[in-house]
Scaffold this motif. Structure first.
Motif, PDB file in Angstrom:
ATOM      1  N   LEU A  31       0.860  -1.172   0.000  1.00 47.37           N
ATOM      2  CA  LEU A  31       0.000   0.000   0.000  1.00 47.37           C
ATOM      3  C   LEU A  31       0.898   1.223   0.000  1.00 47.37           C
ATOM      4  O   LEU A  31       1.784   1.350   0.850  1.00 47.37           O
ATOM      5  CB  LEU A  31      -0.918   0.020   1.220  1.00 47.37           C
ATOM      6  N   ARG A  32       0.697   2.072  -0.985  1.00 51.35           N
ATOM      7  CA  ARG A  32       1.471   3.314  -1.085  1.00 51.35           C
ATOM      8  C   ARG A  32       0.527   4.455  -1.418  1.00 51.35           C
ATOM      9  O   ARG A  32      -0.513   4.253  -2.040  1.00 51.35           O
ATOM     10  CB  ARG A  32       2.527   3.226  -2.188  1.00 51.35           C
ATOM     11  N   ILE A  33       0.937   5.646  -1.038  1.00 53.32           N
ATOM     12  CA  ILE A  33       0.209   6.848  -1.431  1.00 53.32           C
ATOM     13  C   ILE A  33       1.118   7.631  -2.359  1.00 53.32           C
ATOM     14  O   ILE A  33       2.258   7.949  -2.015  1.00 53.32           O
ATOM     15  CB  ILE A  33      -0.190   7.699  -0.216  1.00 53.32           C
ATOM     16  N   ARG A  34       0.611   7.901  -3.554  1.00 48.14           N
ATOM     17  CA  ARG A  34       1.362   8.706  -4.519  1.00 48.14           C
ATOM     18  C   ARG A  34       0.741  10.097  -4.551  1.00 48.14           C
ATOM     19  O   ARG A  34      -0.477  10.236  -4.634  1.00 48.14           O
ATOM     20  CB  ARG A  34       1.308   8.076  -5.901  1.00 48.14           C
ATOM     21  N   VAL A  35       1.589  11.121  -4.488  1.00 51.51           N
ATOM     22  CA  VAL A  35       1.079  12.493  -4.444  1.00 51.51           C
ATOM     23  C   VAL A  35       1.543  13.332  -5.629  1.00 51.51           C
ATOM     24  O   VAL A  35       1.380  14.529  -5.623  1.00 51.51           O
ATOM     25  CB  VAL A  35       1.470  13.200  -3.119  1.00 51.51           C
ATOM     26  N   HIS A  36       2.073  12.717  -6.653  1.00 49.85           N
ATOM     27  CA  HIS A  36       2.565  13.474  -7.805  1.00 49.85           C
ATOM     28  C   HIS A  36       1.457  13.848  -8.786  1.00 49.85           C
ATOM     29  O   HIS A  36       1.705  14.473  -9.784  1.00 49.85           O
ATOM     30  CB  HIS A  36       3.666  12.694  -8.524  1.00 49.85           C
ATOM     31  N   ARG A  37       0.262  13.500  -8.502  1.00 55.99           N
ATOM     32  CA  ARG A  37      -0.883  13.835  -9.356  1.00 55.99           C
ATOM     33  C   ARG A  37      -1.604  15.042  -8.767  1.00 55.99           C
ATOM     34  O   ARG A  37      -1.311  15.457  -7.664  1.00 55.99           O
ATOM     35  CB  ARG A  37      -1.833  12.640  -9.415  1.00 55.99           C
ATOM     36  N   PRO A  38      -2.607  15.547  -9.498  1.00 55.20           N
ATOM     37  CA  PRO A  38      -3.381  16.668  -8.936  1.00 55.20           C
ATOM     38  C   PRO A  38      -4.044  16.294  -7.602  1.00 55.20           C
ATOM     39  O   PRO A  38      -4.218  17.134  -6.736  1.00 55.20           O
ATOM     40  CB  PRO A  38      -4.447  16.957  -9.997  1.00 55.20           C
ATOM     41  N   GLU A  39      -4.406  15.020  -7.465  1.00 62.48           N
ATOM     42  CA  GLU A  39      -4.956  14.555  -6.187  1.00 62.48           C
ATOM     43  C   GLU A  39      -4.182  13.305  -5.770  1.00 62.48           C
ATOM     44  O   GLU A  39      -3.667  12.579  -6.610  1.00 62.48           O
ATOM     45  CB  GLU A  39      -6.447  14.251  -6.316  1.00 62.48           C
TER      46      GLU A  39
END
Length: 160
Positions: A31-39
């Motif tokens: 489980l990872r959270i990617r923040v390189h997108r608009p959301e």
């Protein structure tokens, strides 16, 4: 960055439980959270002891979306992607190895060397690979990374 890791850790614990609710033989691989997108996007990789189907991934996506919406500490807008780990992906949890018995593995040891062989057995101490002359035992502590290799078949040549 530290706050992001804390959110991931909290989500891991909750997600493991919620995966089990829907898929009793399912387990969280990553489980990872990617923040390189608009959301932000929550990337959930899940598997079962028998492999996971696309239909199960879709159902799990809807189930997790519903559960995540109850968490007031997540941002209001975020995406969720639920998928299988994929055939060439590194094996991340021990439970994945059991489903790979009989398959060809490539194992990079912490000493730096690579070992390739068919996975013969998995136990609490480690794995057993088929070697050229004798089986090769590798302890869990010695494994840096491992992945399933797809055997390449030579095309049959036509004889004239």
């Amino acid at each position: 960055m530290e706050a992001l890791r804390e959110i991931e850790e909290r989500l891991v614990g909750l997600s493991e439980h919620w995966i089990q609710e829907l898929l009793p033989d399912g387990f969280l691989v990553e489980l990872r959270i990617r923040v390189h997108r608009p959301e932000p996007e929550i990337l959930v990789r899940v598997d079962t002891d028998r492999g996971i189907t696309l239909d199960e991934c879709v159902k799990l996506h809807l189930h997790l979306r519903q559960k995540y919406e109850t968490l007031d500490w997540l941002p209001e807008n975020y995406g969720i992607t639920v998928s299988s780990p994929g055939i060439g992906s590194p094996l991340r949890v021990r439970r994945q190895y059991y489903a790979q018995k009989g398959r060809l593995l490539a194992v990079r040891q912490k000493t730096g060397g690579w070992v390739r062989g068919r996975l013969l057995d998995v136990d609490e101490q480690g794995i057993l690979l088929e070697g050229r002359h004798q089986p090769i035992a590798i302890s869990w502590e010695a494994i840096a990374t491992a992945h399933v290799e797809i055997p390449h078949r030579q095309p049959k040549r036509k004889s004239f």
